[in-house]
Design a protein around this motif. Sequence first.
Motif, PDB file in Angstrom:
ATOM      1  N   ILE A 121       0.835  -1.208   0.000  1.00  0.00           N
ATOM      2  CA  ILE A 121       0.000   0.000   0.000  1.00  0.00           C
ATOM      3  C   ILE A 121       0.867   1.255   0.000  1.00  0.00           C
ATOM      4  CG2 ILE A 121      -1.744   1.294   1.324  1.00  0.00           C
ATOM      5  CD1 ILE A 121      -2.778  -1.415   2.350  1.00  0.00           C
ATOM      6  N   ARG A 122       2.077   1.162   0.545  1.00  0.00           N
ATOM      7  CA  ARG A 122       2.965   2.336   0.584  1.00  0.00           C
ATOM      8  C   ARG A 122       3.383   2.802  -0.806  1.00  0.00           C
ATOM      9  NH1 ARG A 122       4.321   3.203   5.886  1.00  0.00           N
ATOM     10  NH2 ARG A 122       4.186   1.369   7.253  1.00  0.00           N
ATOM     11  N   ASP A 123       3.228   1.952  -1.802  1.00  0.00           N
ATOM     12  CA  ASP A 123       3.519   2.371  -3.175  1.00  0.00           C
ATOM     13  C   ASP A 123       2.576   3.471  -3.637  1.00  0.00           C
ATOM     14  OD1 ASP A 123       5.549   0.517  -3.283  1.00  0.00           O
ATOM     15  OD2 ASP A 123       4.396  -0.971  -4.423  1.00  0.00           O
ATOM     16  N   TYR A 124       1.463   3.643  -2.930  1.00  0.00           N
ATOM     17  CA  TYR A 124       0.460   4.646  -3.296  1.00  0.00           C
ATOM     18  C   TYR A 124       0.451   5.823  -2.311  1.00  0.00           C
ATOM     19  CZ  TYR A 124      -1.264   1.148  -6.538  1.00  0.00           C
ATOM     20  OH  TYR A 124      -1.371   0.234  -7.571  1.00  0.00           O
ATOM     21  N   ALA A 125       1.490   5.927  -1.478  1.00  0.00           N
ATOM     22  CA  ALA A 125       1.586   7.013  -0.500  1.00  0.00           C
ATOM     23  C   ALA A 125       1.577   8.374  -1.199  1.00  0.00           C
ATOM     24  CB  ALA A 125       2.861   6.852   0.325  1.00  0.00           C
ATOM     25  N   VAL A 126       1.133   9.397  -0.455  1.00  0.00           N
ATOM     26  CA  VAL A 126       0.970  10.731  -1.051  1.00  0.00           C
ATOM     27  C   VAL A 126       1.832  11.772  -0.331  1.00  0.00           C
ATOM     28  CG1 VAL A 126      -1.373  10.257  -1.846  1.00  0.00           C
ATOM     29  CG2 VAL A 126      -1.018  11.207   0.436  1.00  0.00           C
ATOM     30  N   GLY A 127       2.113  12.857  -1.044  1.00  0.00           N
ATOM     31  CA  GLY A 127       2.801  13.995  -0.446  1.00  0.00           C
ATOM     32  C   GLY A 127       4.306  13.821  -0.346  1.00  0.00           C
ATOM     33  N   GLY A 153     -12.433  15.059  13.999  1.00  0.00           N
ATOM     34  CA  GLY A 153     -13.200  14.953  15.231  1.00  0.00           C
ATOM     35  C   GLY A 153     -12.353  14.602  16.430  1.00  0.00           C
ATOM     36  N   GLY A 154     -11.060  14.357  16.196  1.00  0.00           N
ATOM     37  CA  GLY A 154     -10.148  14.045  17.287  1.00  0.00           C
ATOM     38  C   GLY A 154     -10.179  12.580  17.672  1.00  0.00           C
ATOM     39  N   GLY A 155      -9.341  12.230  18.605  1.00  0.00           N
ATOM     40  CA  GLY A 155      -9.263  10.850  19.075  1.00  0.00           C
ATOM     41  C   GLY A 155      -7.866  10.289  18.893  1.00  0.00           C
ATOM     42  N   ALA A 156      -7.635   9.181  19.558  1.00  0.00           N
ATOM     43  CA  ALA A 156      -6.313   8.561  19.523  1.00  0.00           C
ATOM     44  C   ALA A 156      -6.087   7.829  18.211  1.00  0.00           C
ATOM     45  CB  ALA A 156      -6.166   7.588  20.687  1.00  0.00           C
ATOM     46  N   GLY A 157      -4.821   7.667  17.853  1.00  0.00           N
ATOM     47  CA  GLY A 157      -4.468   6.854  16.701  1.00  0.00           C
ATOM     48  C   GLY A 157      -4.580   7.583  15.386  1.00  0.00           C
ATOM     49  N   MET A 158      -4.297   6.841  14.316  1.00  0.00           N
ATOM     50  CA  MET A 158      -4.306   7.378  12.960  1.00  0.00           C
ATOM     51  C   MET A 158      -5.234   6.529  12.097  1.00  0.00           C
ATOM     52  SD  MET A 158      -2.106   9.888  13.251  1.00  0.00           S
ATOM     53  CE  MET A 158      -1.268  10.334  11.725  1.00  0.00           C
ATOM     54  N   VAL A 159      -5.626   7.105  10.947  1.00  0.00           N
ATOM     55  CA  VAL A 159      -6.561   6.445  10.037  1.00  0.00           C
ATOM     56  C   VAL A 159      -5.940   6.397   8.645  1.00  0.00           C
ATOM     57  CG1 VAL A 159      -8.848   6.554   8.982  1.00  0.00           C
ATOM     58  CG2 VAL A 159      -8.548   7.221  11.381  1.00  0.00           C
ATOM     59  N   MET A 160      -6.055   5.253   7.972  1.00  0.00           N
ATOM     60  CA  MET A 160      -5.518   5.138   6.625  1.00  0.00           C
ATOM     61  C   MET A 160      -6.318   6.014   5.667  1.00  0.00           C
ATOM     62  SD  MET A 160      -4.513   1.689   4.497  1.00  0.00           S
ATOM     63  CE  MET A 160      -3.786   0.962   5.967  1.00  0.00           C
ATOM     64  N   PRO A 177      -8.103   7.663   2.414  1.00  0.00           N
ATOM     65  CA  PRO A 177      -8.829   7.118   1.261  1.00  0.00           C
ATOM     66  C   PRO A 177      -8.129   7.405  -0.068  1.00  0.00           C
ATOM     67  CG  PRO A 177      -9.919   9.098   2.061  1.00  0.00           C
ATOM     68  CD  PRO A 177      -8.848   8.769   3.061  1.00  0.00           C
ATOM     69  N   ASP A 178      -7.368   8.528  -0.134  1.00  0.00           N
ATOM     70  CA  ASP A 178      -6.675   8.834  -1.390  1.00  0.00           C
ATOM     71  C   ASP A 178      -5.404   8.011  -1.567  1.00  0.00           C
ATOM     72  OD1 ASP A 178      -5.470  10.164   0.732  1.00  0.00           O
ATOM     73  OD2 ASP A 178      -5.093  12.017  -0.373  1.00  0.00           O
ATOM     74  N   VAL A 179      -5.093   7.177  -0.576  1.00  0.00           N
ATOM     75  CA  VAL A 179      -4.013   6.197  -0.702  1.00  0.00           C
ATOM     76  C   VAL A 179      -4.606   4.808  -0.975  1.00  0.00           C
ATOM     77  CG1 VAL A 179      -2.159   4.996   0.517  1.00  0.00           C
ATOM     78  CG2 VAL A 179      -2.425   7.471   0.769  1.00  0.00           C
ATOM     79  N   LEU A 180      -5.518   4.392  -0.107  1.00  0.00           N
ATOM     80  CA  LEU A 180      -6.063   3.042  -0.213  1.00  0.00           C
ATOM     81  C   LEU A 180      -6.972   2.887  -1.430  1.00  0.00           C
ATOM     82  CD1 LEU A 180      -6.083   0.269   1.008  1.00  0.00           C
ATOM     83  CD2 LEU A 180      -7.951   0.963   2.512  1.00  0.00           C
ATOM     84  N   GLY A 181      -7.750   3.907  -1.754  1.00  0.00           N
ATOM     85  CA  GLY A 181      -8.639   3.834  -2.916  1.00  0.00           C
ATOM     86  C   GLY A 181      -7.880   3.503  -4.199  1.00  0.00           C
ATOM     87  N   PRO A 182      -6.855   4.291  -4.550  1.00  0.00           N
ATOM     88  CA  PRO A 182      -6.074   3.974  -5.745  1.00  0.00           C
ATOM     89  C   PRO A 182      -5.369   2.622  -5.668  1.00  0.00           C
ATOM     90  CG  PRO A 182      -5.729   6.254  -5.109  1.00  0.00           C
ATOM     91  CD  PRO A 182      -6.516   5.617  -4.000  1.00  0.00           C
ATOM     92  N   ALA A 183      -4.944   2.214  -4.460  1.00  0.00           N
ATOM     93  CA  ALA A 183      -4.297   0.911  -4.315  1.00  0.00           C
ATOM     94  C   ALA A 183      -5.267  -0.218  -4.669  1.00  0.00           C
ATOM     95  CB  ALA A 183      -3.778   0.738  -2.893  1.00  0.00           C
ATOM     96  N   VAL A 184      -6.497  -0.123  -4.153  1.00  0.00           N
ATOM     97  CA  VAL A 184      -7.521  -1.114  -4.477  1.00  0.00           C
ATOM     98  C   VAL A 184      -7.839  -1.088  -5.970  1.00  0.00           C
ATOM     99  CG1 VAL A 184      -9.928  -1.810  -4.108  1.00  0.00           C
ATOM    100  CG2 VAL A 184      -8.513  -1.124  -2.162  1.00  0.00           C
ATOM    101  N   ASP A 185      -7.959   0.110  -6.535  1.00  0.00           N
ATOM    102  CA  ASP A 185      -8.256   0.239  -7.961  1.00  0.00           C
ATOM    103  C   ASP A 185      -7.168  -0.411  -8.815  1.00  0.00           C
ATOM    104  OD1 ASP A 185     -10.521   1.638  -7.287  1.00  0.00           O
ATOM    105  OD2 ASP A 185      -9.641   3.613  -7.657  1.00  0.00           O
ATOM    106  N   GLY A 186      -5.916  -0.232  -8.397  1.00  0.00           N
ATOM    107  CA  GLY A 186      -4.814  -0.818  -9.138  1.00  0.00           C
ATOM    108  C   GLY A 186      -4.884  -2.332  -9.156  1.00  0.00           C
ATOM    109  N   VAL A 187      -5.290  -2.919  -8.027  1.00  0.00           N
ATOM    110  CA  VAL A 187      -5.413  -4.374  -7.958  1.00  0.00           C
ATOM    111  C   VAL A 187      -6.606  -4.847  -8.785  1.00  0.00           C
ATOM    112  CG1 VAL A 187      -5.905  -6.317  -6.429  1.00  0.00           C
ATOM    113  CG2 VAL A 187      -4.273  -4.574  -5.737  1.00  0.00           C
ATOM    114  N   ILE A 188      -7.742  -4.177  -8.651  1.00  0.00           N
ATOM    115  CA  ILE A 188      -8.936  -4.563  -9.407  1.00  0.00           C
ATOM    116  C   ILE A 188      -8.660  -4.542 -10.904  1.00  0.00           C
ATOM    117  CG2 ILE A 188     -11.274  -3.838 -10.029  1.00  0.00           C
ATOM    118  CD1 ILE A 188     -11.676  -2.948  -7.138  1.00  0.00           C
ATOM    119  N   ALA A 189      -7.876  -3.561 -11.360  1.00  0.00           N
ATOM    120  CA  ALA A 189      -7.587  -3.418 -12.787  1.00  0.00           C
ATOM    121  C   ALA A 189      -6.825  -4.602 -13.362  1.00  0.00           C
ATOM    122  CB  ALA A 189      -6.802  -2.130 -13.028  1.00  0.00           C
ATOM    123  N   GLU A 218      -5.884   2.821  13.456  1.00  0.00           N
ATOM    124  CA  GLU A 218      -7.240   2.738  14.003  1.00  0.00           C
ATOM    125  C   GLU A 218      -8.243   2.228  12.975  1.00  0.00           C
ATOM    126  OE1 GLU A 218      -8.368   3.316  17.236  1.00  0.00           O
ATOM    127  OE2 GLU A 218      -6.202   3.157  17.512  1.00  0.00           O
ATOM    128  N   GLY A 219      -7.792   2.042  11.749  1.00  0.00           N
ATOM    129  CA  GLY A 219      -8.689   1.572  10.704  1.00  0.00           C
ATOM    130  C   GLY A 219      -8.501   2.364   9.426  1.00  0.00           C
TER     131      GLY A 219
END
Length: 233
Positions: free
Chosen positions: A40-46, A57-64, A66-78, A118-119
Amino acid sequence: MTWTAHILSLYPEMFPGPLGESLAGKGLQEGAWDLKVTDIRDYAVGKHRNVDDSPFGGGAGMVMRPDVLGPAVDGVIATAGEVDRVIYFSPRGRVMDQAFVRELAAEPGAILVCGRFEGIDQRVLEARNMEEVSLGDFVLSGGEIAALALLDAVVRLLPGVTGNRESLDEESFEGGLLEYPHFTRPPVWEGRTVPEVLLSGHHEKIREWRLRQSEELTKERRRDLWDRRKSNF
């Protein structure tokens, strides 16, 4: 068509892991199933190649993201051909069982998304029609262990992987029952003997004994399975 697992993970080196050994590993080498892993890191941004960010909204942890995981999934589906079922491992998903495993084994393969942190962003779950699946009522550090468990359960059902196909029909959860006890040589060990019926050579009596044992074990240890089985009759 060869059953194919398409894995998306931040830790691609975890695959095939233990699946490279024993019957699953032999099946992989001989082409009974196939494994393709995407980092998935092959699709990292910035500039800093980020894959996650802090939650709105705050809270502990980090969230993956969508502009990284979405293209990664699309690349596999293709490149996945007929494989279009996208599974994301999550504690809030459907709990895996043998019926689900058999269902998956009958398909051409699956795309398995292994989350971390966190998801993942809810929007990518919805936009890519991901199916949430859980290994059980506990939390893991990521989806990789769950993916390995699911793959092991599926792969052993595929033609050319398990030598004795008849043994698969008598395992736990087949027919809604837990498996009966097993015994082998020596016939007496530490003063414990093998049940006499198993030494009798009478196949019908052995079959009846094994069925009774399966029923008793299921009633005692998994009342939910037993009640479900009764309701189906």
